[in-house]
Write a protein that holds these residues in place. Structure first.
Motif, mmCIF file in Angstrom:
data_model
loop_
_atom_site.group_PDB
_atom_site.id
_atom_site.type_symbol
_atom_site.label_atom_id
_atom_site.label_comp_id
_atom_site.label_asym_id
_atom_site.label_seq_id
_atom_site.Cartn_x
_atom_site.Cartn_y
_atom_site.Cartn_z
ATOM 1 N N ALA A 123 0.969 -1.095 -0.188
ATOM 2 C CA ALA A 123 -0.094 0.013 -0.032
ATOM 3 C C ALA A 123 0.591 1.246 -0.053
ATOM 4 O O ALA A 123 0.365 2.448 -0.440
ATOM 5 C CB ALA A 123 -0.990 0.057 1.348
ATOM 6 N N CYS A 124 2.097 1.029 0.533
ATOM 7 C CA CYS A 124 3.021 2.395 0.386
ATOM 8 C C CYS A 124 4.321 1.630 0.704
ATOM 9 O O CYS A 124 4.638 0.577 1.182
ATOM 10 C CB CYS A 124 2.634 3.277 1.552
ATOM 11 N N ILE A 125 5.229 2.686 0.768
ATOM 12 C CA ILE A 125 6.819 2.383 0.820
ATOM 13 C C ILE A 125 7.319 3.453 1.929
ATOM 14 O O ILE A 125 7.079 4.503 1.909
ATOM 15 C CB ILE A 125 7.533 2.174 -0.559
ATOM 16 N N GLY A 176 2.370 7.388 5.061
ATOM 17 C CA GLY A 176 2.063 8.591 5.728
ATOM 18 C C GLY A 176 1.967 9.936 4.919
ATOM 19 O O GLY A 176 1.870 10.854 5.239
ATOM 20 N N SER A 177 1.730 9.542 3.611
ATOM 21 C CA SER A 177 1.586 10.607 2.723
ATOM 22 C C SER A 177 0.111 11.217 2.813
ATOM 23 O O SER A 177 -0.783 10.836 3.133
ATOM 24 C CB SER A 177 1.840 9.920 1.328
ATOM 25 N N THR A 178 0.171 12.655 2.686
ATOM 26 C CA THR A 178 -1.074 13.557 2.914
ATOM 27 C C THR A 178 -0.927 14.655 1.723
ATOM 28 O O THR A 178 0.154 14.756 1.074
ATOM 29 C CB THR A 178 -0.944 14.007 4.311
ATOM 30 N N LEU A 218 8.632 13.734 6.777
ATOM 31 C CA LEU A 218 8.291 13.437 5.425
ATOM 32 C C LEU A 218 8.257 14.618 4.688
ATOM 33 O O LEU A 218 8.546 14.773 3.211
ATOM 34 C CB LEU A 218 6.915 12.936 5.568
ATOM 35 N N PHE A 219 7.978 15.823 5.090
ATOM 36 C CA PHE A 219 7.990 16.981 4.315
ATOM 37 C C PHE A 219 9.381 17.179 3.591
ATOM 38 O O PHE A 219 9.526 17.562 2.537
ATOM 39 C CB PHE A 219 7.563 18.348 5.318
ATOM 40 N N VAL A 220 10.170 17.166 4.585
ATOM 41 C CA VAL A 220 11.814 17.379 4.175
ATOM 42 C C VAL A 220 12.052 16.329 2.991
ATOM 43 O O VAL A 220 12.709 16.600 2.029
ATOM 44 C CB VAL A 220 12.667 17.403 5.343
ATOM 45 N N HIS A 221 11.567 15.198 3.338
ATOM 46 C CA HIS A 221 11.921 13.863 2.390
ATOM 47 C C HIS A 221 11.394 14.470 1.025
ATOM 48 O O HIS A 221 11.946 14.347 -0.020
ATOM 49 C CB HIS A 221 11.380 12.675 2.713
ATOM 50 N N ARG A 222 10.108 15.036 1.022
ATOM 51 C CA ARG A 222 9.515 15.427 -0.449
ATOM 52 C C ARG A 222 10.273 16.543 -0.850
ATOM 53 O O ARG A 222 10.484 16.533 -2.292
ATOM 54 C CB ARG A 222 8.014 15.738 0.137
#
Length: 540
Positions: free
Chosen positions: A17-19, A110-112, A121-125
């Motif tokens: 479903a996600c990675i 955890g994507s939104t 995750l924002f930094v990752h993006r």
């Protein structure tokens, strides 16, 4: 048999479903822009955006040096990898090619839709966004200012050569996703029917974007023989440094060989215009009258809309900033790719009709029909309007090397705007939202003209656009005011290409919701792509 297939389906491994995102152990190592729309400054739009910093500083200055149809292709090449990157950090969106399993395999856990600054995750993006842009610009624009690109990345704590030491085949890392998204898009554009590298026409000493077909386009009129009065004639051009040449029609093949991205081949073929009923001498007199009435405002309108990527995109950035849309957000990236795809597909539709009608430009008519007559009109840069021999007349700016009808500018401006308003759910005729914010603006300092530097405009002026329809209207009218078109080309260009924008926006809205559109380009069918382009297969 059905029971066996059902059991087999149950036994098949379920796609994840996600990675889990990997690669970044310490987000504090990166000093990325904040992308805070509240801090947006129209005079310095790069200050708080990763995307705008790279696009406006490095990509756009290189892109605008190409001819119009190629600019649309390059813009799509830049934006499509960004769409793939952004989809991986969105809870439901499919990638730009509607690949469900591929999109699921890349989606970050955890994507939104909305991210809080400072979130891991924002930094990752944001790191993935920066690398996607860097790898894209490096691939698409080999002649771009790579020193500037590298210095921008270095200031953010990023390394342009990261793939020399890191595993860039691992899509769970931001650099791995970026490298993969950029590389896989090259398969589409290597076989897109533009002949971008010239390999379809020559083995050596290749000429990029050359018409390679056995029945390639050839103008009926030559530069020095204007016999068929309604048909396109190559115009002479010079660089002001002693080099004088005659035009060749830019990419006459793409209306028949280039692969559309959102439209089907049938939709491209079905978009047709009846021949305009021009009375050429009467049309020429209108051109002379309009160019003779040019004032500072009209001249700056002509210059502003001469390039769609230094006019429409700044207006889009201004509009989204007014709404508080983060310039590095999923919303902005997908609005950007929707408008880029609209311009790309509209270019293919428009070029098919340009070549099919093959109509003459105003200078050919005026310089021939009024050759020895004295007319009152525009007399050249920094000259006041007045008497001029017809043989000396020129348009206010360069007339592009392709046929007159329909107007490429009105076609592309309408497609762009229809994509924007459809994606945003607003109306082109209504005041530009938000209510009470006033019109979109484009200021010009006194003397900032590129055609008449130091003279035009005579004072500081501000172009204003109360609605997106007004943007399209001024875009089209500026082509008439500048002397590049006859009257029917502008409204007919709009009418031809308006549907492209709506189709394109709805395509990306479907993907955003996780739905597969009725038609999506198959990036995996390389054999079909190769056969189509090699054979110069006619679409219509």
């Amino acid at each position: 048999m059905s029971a066996f297939l059902a059991a087999l389906a149950l036994a098949m491994p379920t796609p994840p479903a996600c990675i889990d995102p990997t690669g970044i152990s310490n987000p504090a190592l990166f000093s990325l822009p904040s992308s805070n729309p509240a801090q947006f400054n129209p005079a310095n739009p790069m200050a708080n955006s990763i995307l705008l910093s790279v696009l406006l500083a490095v990509a756009v200055p290189t892109l605008v040096t190409y001819e119009t149809p190629i600019q649309g292709r390059l813009a799509l090449r830049v934006t499509l990898p960004l769409a793939t990157m952004a989809a991986a950090y969105h809870p439901s969106a499919l990638d730009a090619f509607a690949r469900e399993s591929m999109s699921a395999a890349r989606r970050r856990c955890g994507s939104t839709v909305d991210y809080a600054a400072g979130d891991a995750l924002f930094v990752h993006r944001q790191v993935a966004l920066a690398y996607t842009l860097a790898f894209t610009v490096d691939t698409v624009f080999p002649e771009a200012n790579k020193g500037l690109l590298s210095s921008i990345l270095t200031s953010w704590g990023l390394d342009m050569s990261i793939c020399d030491t890191a595993n860039c085949s691992d899509v769970s890392t931001p650099w791995g996703l970026a490298r993969t998204a950029v590389d896989e898009l090259e398969d589409f554009f290597k076989h897109d029917g533009f002949n971008a590298d010239g390999s379809l026409s020559r083995d050596f000493n290749r000429v990029p974007y050359e018409d390679w077909r056995a029945e390639s386009y050839s103008p009926v009129n030559s530069a020095d023989r204007y016999k068929r009065k309604r048909l396109w004639q190559p115009l002479p051009e010079h660089d002001g440094r002693g080099y004088i040449a005659n035009q060749q029609h830019v990419t006459p093949h793409i209306g028949w060989t280039a692969r559309p991205f959102v439209l089907t081949n049938d939709e491209v073929c079905d978009a047709r215009l009846a021949p305009p009923q021009y009375v050429l001498n009467a049309e020429a007199l209108l051109v002379l009258s309009r160019t003779g009435a040019l004032n500072s405002t009209k001249k700056m309108e002509v210059e502003f809309f001469d390039n769609k990527f230094t006019s429409l995109i700044p207006l889009l950035v201004q509009y989204t900033a007014r709404l508080g849309v983060n310039a590095d957000s999923f919303h902005f990236i997908w609005l950007d790719v929707a408008t880029a795809a609209a311009i790309y597909d509209a270019t293919i539709v428009g070029w098919k009709e340009k070549v099919r009608h093959d109509l003459v430009r105003p200078p050919s008519v005026i310089q021939s029909q009024f050759r020895d007559e004295t007319v009152m009109s525009y007399r050249g840069p920094s000259e006041e309007p007045g008497d001029i021999k017809g043989s000396d007349w020129e348009a206010y700016i360069r007339i592009m090397p392709h046929a007159e009808y329909p107007s490429g500018s009105s076609c592309l401006c309408r497609a762009f705007v229809e994509a924007l308003v459809t994606f945003e759910g607003i109306t082109a005729a209504a005041p530009v939202p938000p209510m009470g914010a006033g019109p979109l603006v484009q200021p010009f300092a006194a003397g900032s003209s590129s055609v008449e530097p130091g003279k035009t405009p005579d004072t500081d002026i501000v172009l204003t656009f109360a609605s997106w329809d007004e943007v399209v209207h001024v875009c089209g009218e500026s082509r008439l005011d500048g002397g590049m078109h006859f009257t029917a080309a502008v409204p007919d260009g709009e009418r031809l290409c308006g549907f492209v924008g709506g189709r394109t926006a709805n395509y990306f809205l479907e993907l955003q919701g996780g739905n597969v559109p009725a038609y999506a380009a198959d990036i995996s069918d390389k054999v079909l792509m190769e056969n189509d382009t090699r054979q110069g297969r006619r679409r219509c």
